[in-house]
Design a protein around this motif. Structure first.
Motif, PDB file in Angstrom:
ATOM      1  N   LEU A 241       0.407  -0.366   3.255  1.00  0.00           N
ATOM      2  CA  LEU A 241      -0.055   0.766   2.454  1.00  0.00           C
ATOM      3  C   LEU A 241      -0.964   0.310   1.318  1.00  0.00           C
TER       4      LEU A 241
ATOM      5  N   LYS B 274      -7.995   7.813   6.697  1.00  0.00           N
ATOM      6  CA  LYS B 274      -8.621   8.310   7.931  1.00  0.00           C
ATOM      7  C   LYS B 274      -8.963   7.173   8.891  1.00  0.00           C
TER       8      LYS B 274
ATOM      9  N   MET C  31      -3.749  14.192   8.513  1.00  0.00           N
ATOM     10  CA  MET C  31      -2.478  13.737   8.002  1.00  0.00           C
ATOM     11  C   MET C  31      -2.728  13.048   6.664  1.00  0.00           C
ATOM     12  N   LYS C  32      -2.272  13.653   5.628  1.00  0.00           N
ATOM     13  CA  LYS C  32      -2.571  13.205   4.271  1.00  0.00           C
ATOM     14  C   LYS C  32      -1.938  11.882   3.874  1.00  0.00           C
ATOM     15  N   VAL C  33      -0.945  11.401   4.587  1.00  0.00           N
ATOM     16  CA  VAL C  33      -0.303  10.134   4.217  1.00  0.00           C
ATOM     17  C   VAL C  33      -1.032   8.925   4.808  1.00  0.00           C
ATOM     18  N   PHE C  34      -2.010   9.154   5.664  1.00  0.00           N
ATOM     19  CA  PHE C  34      -2.771   8.087   6.293  1.00  0.00           C
ATOM     20  C   PHE C  34      -4.194   8.035   5.748  1.00  0.00           C
TER      21      PHE C  34
ATOM     22  N   LYS D  87      -2.510   2.015  -2.532  1.00  0.00           N
ATOM     23  CA  LYS D  87      -2.517   3.137  -3.463  1.00  0.00           C
ATOM     24  C   LYS D  87      -3.973   3.519  -3.697  1.00  0.00           C
TER      25      LYS D  87
ATOM     26  N   PHE E 230       4.793  -1.327   8.123  1.00  0.00           N
ATOM     27  CA  PHE E 230       3.851  -0.405   7.483  1.00  0.00           C
ATOM     28  C   PHE E 230       3.073  -1.149   6.403  1.00  0.00           C
TER      29      PHE E 230
ATOM     30  N   SER F 268      -2.089   7.912  -5.064  1.00  0.00           N
ATOM     31  CA  SER F 268      -1.007   8.121  -4.095  1.00  0.00           C
ATOM     32  C   SER F 268      -1.075   7.051  -3.001  1.00  0.00           C
ATOM     33  N   TRP F 269       0.086   6.776  -2.406  1.00  0.00           N
ATOM     34  CA  TRP F 269       0.178   5.771  -1.360  1.00  0.00           C
ATOM     35  C   TRP F 269      -0.334   6.329  -0.042  1.00  0.00           C
ATOM     36  N   LYS F 270      -1.150   5.524   0.652  1.00  0.00           N
ATOM     37  CA  LYS F 270      -1.703   5.900   1.953  1.00  0.00           C
ATOM     38  C   LYS F 270      -1.389   4.786   2.953  1.00  0.00           C
ATOM     39  N   ILE F 271      -1.053   5.177   4.174  1.00  0.00           N
ATOM     40  CA  ILE F 271      -0.783   4.202   5.232  1.00  0.00           C
ATOM     41  C   ILE F 271      -2.111   3.682   5.769  1.00  0.00           C
TER      42      ILE F 271
END
Length: 116
Positions: A87, A6, A1-4, A89, A85, A93-96
């Motif tokens: 996050l 790892k 999942m690219k928004v998180f 950057k 949440f 890009s923003w990551k959770i």
């Protein structure tokens, strides 16, 4: 999942007196289990954002989200929840980094910042 990231962590309210910290993979497996155990493919599942408050400072961000969720044809009424949440950057890009979940109750009212 690219928004998180790892290494992301999700902390979920599991019952009135219990929370559980999960790895990203553990959270995904738990959601798949929820879908299968609650027969969500047949009943559906709805989660709706009611209100959000955010704070951004350079490369970090925080978002507090009030939502309702319910399972049509099963739930009596939508239930409120609060997600927090966190996050960062990274590489543009923003990551959770983490999600913390809480379910408001009489002894744990929702934050006043999320009131209408």
């Amino acid at each position: 999942m690219k928004v998180f990231l790892k290494e992301a962590t999700v902390v979920m309210r599991m019952s009135k007196n219990e929370t559980e910290a999960l790895s990203l993979d553990g959270w995904i497996l738990g959601f798949v289990k929820f879908i299968n155990n609650r027969n969500v493919k047949a009943t559906g599942f709805e989660e709706k954002i009611i209100k959000m408050k955010s704070m951004i400072f350079e490369d970090i961000a925080y978002m507090l989200v009030l939502y309702t969720s319910y399972i049509p044809r099963v739930s009596k009424a939508p239930r409120e929840g609060v997600d927090s949440f966190h996050l960062i950057k990274k590489d543009g890009s923003w990551k959770i980094v983490s999600i913390l979940n809480e379910i408001p109750s009489a002894d744990r009212p929702k934050p006043t910042i999320l009131e209408n």
